[in-house]
Design an enzyme around this catalytic site. Structure first.
Site, PDB file in Angstrom:
ATOM      1  N   SER A 241      26.822  88.979  79.345  1.00 30.47           N
ATOM      2  CA  SER A 241      27.220  87.818  79.990  1.00 30.47           C
ATOM      3  C   SER A 241      28.030  86.966  79.245  1.00 30.47           C
ATOM      4  CB  SER A 241      26.078  86.720  80.548  1.00 30.47           C
ATOM      5  OG  SER A 241      26.309  85.893  81.522  1.00 30.47           O
ATOM      6  N   ASP A 465      25.316  91.032  90.935  1.00 28.75           N
ATOM      7  CA  ASP A 465      25.075  90.277  89.865  1.00 28.75           C
ATOM      8  C   ASP A 465      25.641  88.939  90.375  1.00 28.75           C
ATOM      9  OD1 ASP A 465      25.060  88.670  87.462  1.00 28.75           O
ATOM     10  OD2 ASP A 465      25.371  90.248  86.285  1.00 28.75           O
ATOM     11  N   HIS A 493      21.226  90.250  87.139  1.00 30.62           N
ATOM     12  CA  HIS A 493      22.078  89.901  86.204  1.00 30.62           C
ATOM     13  C   HIS A 493      21.907  90.846  84.828  1.00 30.62           C
ATOM     14  CE1 HIS A 493      24.683  87.602  83.827  1.00 30.62           C
ATOM     15  NE2 HIS A 493      23.995  87.127  83.125  1.00 30.62           N
TER      16      HIS A 493
END
Length: 524
Positions: A241, A465, A493
């Protein structure tokens, strides 16, 4: 004052298993958690504390004292820990120093092929905690066998020299108190502005002068220092991320030192903050619709009818608690902002959907406790205490990384798109920009990262996501001169170590053997 709806990105999280464990006893004692609890940390690991000599090739003279430092490792549970000294200001190393907390798990084989640095995202999530608390969730066993796995708290975060703002009681007030004035009114906006200013002032007063240096570029330079003092010629890295932005920034600064980089759940560095916020709003709305479609097939779902009808009923619930917050057993109240924060926390992983169902069922019956448990998970709050400074560090990084945007036309266009494409979350998404009152102007810029000359960089995107929408992974892979895209088809995610053998095999073949995946590999 709930400030969870930012004008800059939501944080990422790799703590999903922790929330499943915490909520298991809250929602219902009968829910099974098969596969959702931390794996046991092996009792026996190689324990040698020997390290390779630091790599100082090409280092400027004024930085040599940092790059030449020798690490003193000590046992910390099943791991080894140390502290690395870095310049406070990389442009002026004599200005001062900060400390970086580092944790290492030695390669299970006893013969490491090198170090594998990791970052769980955020910005503001603890890399030390990632390895100490959930290494098996973050890094597969095949990688643990061959790499010394390294976690670190970036500058400003956790056990490193940290951003410090409010005590727990003041943080509760900032995040959970509900303004008396109607949402969107001038008085409501003024109250939020004041709360944001007080938060920023507290961060400045309590952070010992580090705020202007809490940037992703500085953190990337710190990461090169870690590479060097660990004795690695090139950086091998697994970032999740926000950690993809950190990794891409490293590749921009040091393309010749890129080893094997995997960027999972990518952030697009080229788009402005307002577009990030807009696209995330739409991403969470789409994930919420996917949840609703699944919920409607379950016997315990509190909604009925079509997906659109279920979403409309959820919107009614949000509006209801916005008008009449629900009192919780701990004295707090659940308003729409905190309920949406709890919903978003559960949307990071499909494994959390049953707990979201429980939270919404309870809220519909007037009990907000489970929804607040989810919001607490988002903020890493437990029993009235904040277990880390992730909320403060999140704000500090984003306010320095993202240029301020004051175009009323752009804001109006963003609000209109969110209202059209994310109608359930739209009423609670936007508000005054907390970075407008940050003590220092941002130094970051937005633009494509090409990292010309870098070795292949693997980028992973998941098709639904919610936090880092798939289109960002496509864009980053296209920007990078050596970008290679892997697509995970699914919900939630990030993509690696989430049960998709196609993704896992490709990532591990690259990190272990240097086998570059086929660009565009699609993993169903």
């Amino acid at each position: 004052m709930n400030t969870s709806i930012p004008s800059v990105p939501f944080r990422s999280s790799r703590r999903t298993r922790r929330v499943l464990a915490v909520l298991a006893g809250v929602v219902t004692a009968s829910l099974a958690l098969s596969g959702c609890l931390y794996s046991l940390i092996p009792e026996s690991r190689p324990t040698s504390t020997a390290s390779l000599p630091p790599d100082t090739d090409g280092v400027a003279d004024d930085l040599l004292p940092f790059y030449e430092q020798e690490l003193a490792w000590s046992a910390c549970g099943a791991f080894e820990c140390t502290t690395v000294t870095a310049p406070l200001d990389w442009e002026n190393p004599a200005t001062g120093e900060i400390e970086l907390s580092v944790i290492r798990q030695r390669a299970d084989s006893g013969e490491a092929i090198g170090s594998l640095l990791t970052n769980p995202g955020g910005p503001g999530a603890s890399g030390v905690g990632l390895i100490r608390d959930s290494i098996d969730y973050a890094v597969g066993s095949a990688l643990q066998e061959k790499y010394d796995v390294i976690g670190f708290d970036p500058r400003g975060v956790g056990e490193s020299t940290a951003v410090t703002c409010l005590d727990a009681a003041a943080m509760d007030s900032y995040l959970f108190d509900i303004p008396a004035d109607p949402r969107g009114s001038d008085a409501w906006t003024a109250d939020r502005d004041e709360q944001n200013a007080q938060f920023a002032a507290a961060c400045e007063a309590n952070s010992d002068g580090i705020l202007p240096f809490i940037t992703t570029e500085n953190a990337a330079r710190d990461m090169d220092l870690l590479r060097a003092v660990l004795g690695d010629k090139k950086l091998n890295y697994l970032g999740y991320s926000y950690g993809t932005f950190l990794g891409a920034t490293y590749a921009k600064l040091y393309p010749e030192r890129v080893g094997r980089l995997v960027l999972d759940g990518a952030i697009d560095p080229a788009i402005p903050g307002s577009d990030v916020s807009t696209i995330q709003a739409i991403g969470f709305e789409n994930a919420l619709r996917a949840y609703m479609a699944d919920c409607l097939t379950q016997s315990d779902c509190p909604f009925s009818g079509t997906v659109d009808e279920g979403m409309a009923d959820l919107g009614t619930l949000l509006a209801s608690v916005d008008q009449s917050p629900l009192p919780a057993s701990d004295g707090r109240q659940l308003g729409a902002d905190s309920l949406l924060t709890g919903i978003i926390a559960a949307l990071y992983s499909q494994d959390s959907w049953p707990y979201l169902t429980g939270a919404l069922s309870e809220a519909l019956q007037g009990n907000p406790d489970v929804a607040l448990q989810l919001a607490d998970f988002y903020y890493n709050r437990q029993d009235g205490a904040y277990l880390d400074n992730s909320t403060e560090a999140f704000r500090a990084y984003n306010c320095m990384d993202y240029p301020l945007e004051d175009s009323e036309a752009a804001k109006a266009a963003s609000d209109a798109r969110i209202a059209a494409e994310a109608p359930t979350v739209a009423p609670y998404w936007s508000g005054p920009d907390p970075c407008a009152v940050w003590p220092y102007p941002p130094t970051g810029t937005r633009g494509a990262i090409t990292a010309d000359g870098a070795a292949p960089i693997v980028v992973i995107g998941t098709t639904n996501d919610p936090a880092t929408p798939y289109e960002w992974a496509v864009s980053l892979a296209d920007q990078l001169s050596s970008g290679v895209l892997i697509t995970r088809v699914g919900e939630g995610h990030t993509g690696y170590n989430k049960g998709n053998a196609c993704v896992d095999d490709a990532v591990e073949a690259y990190l272990l053997e240097g086998t570059v995946p086929q660009d565009g590999l699609r993993c169903e």
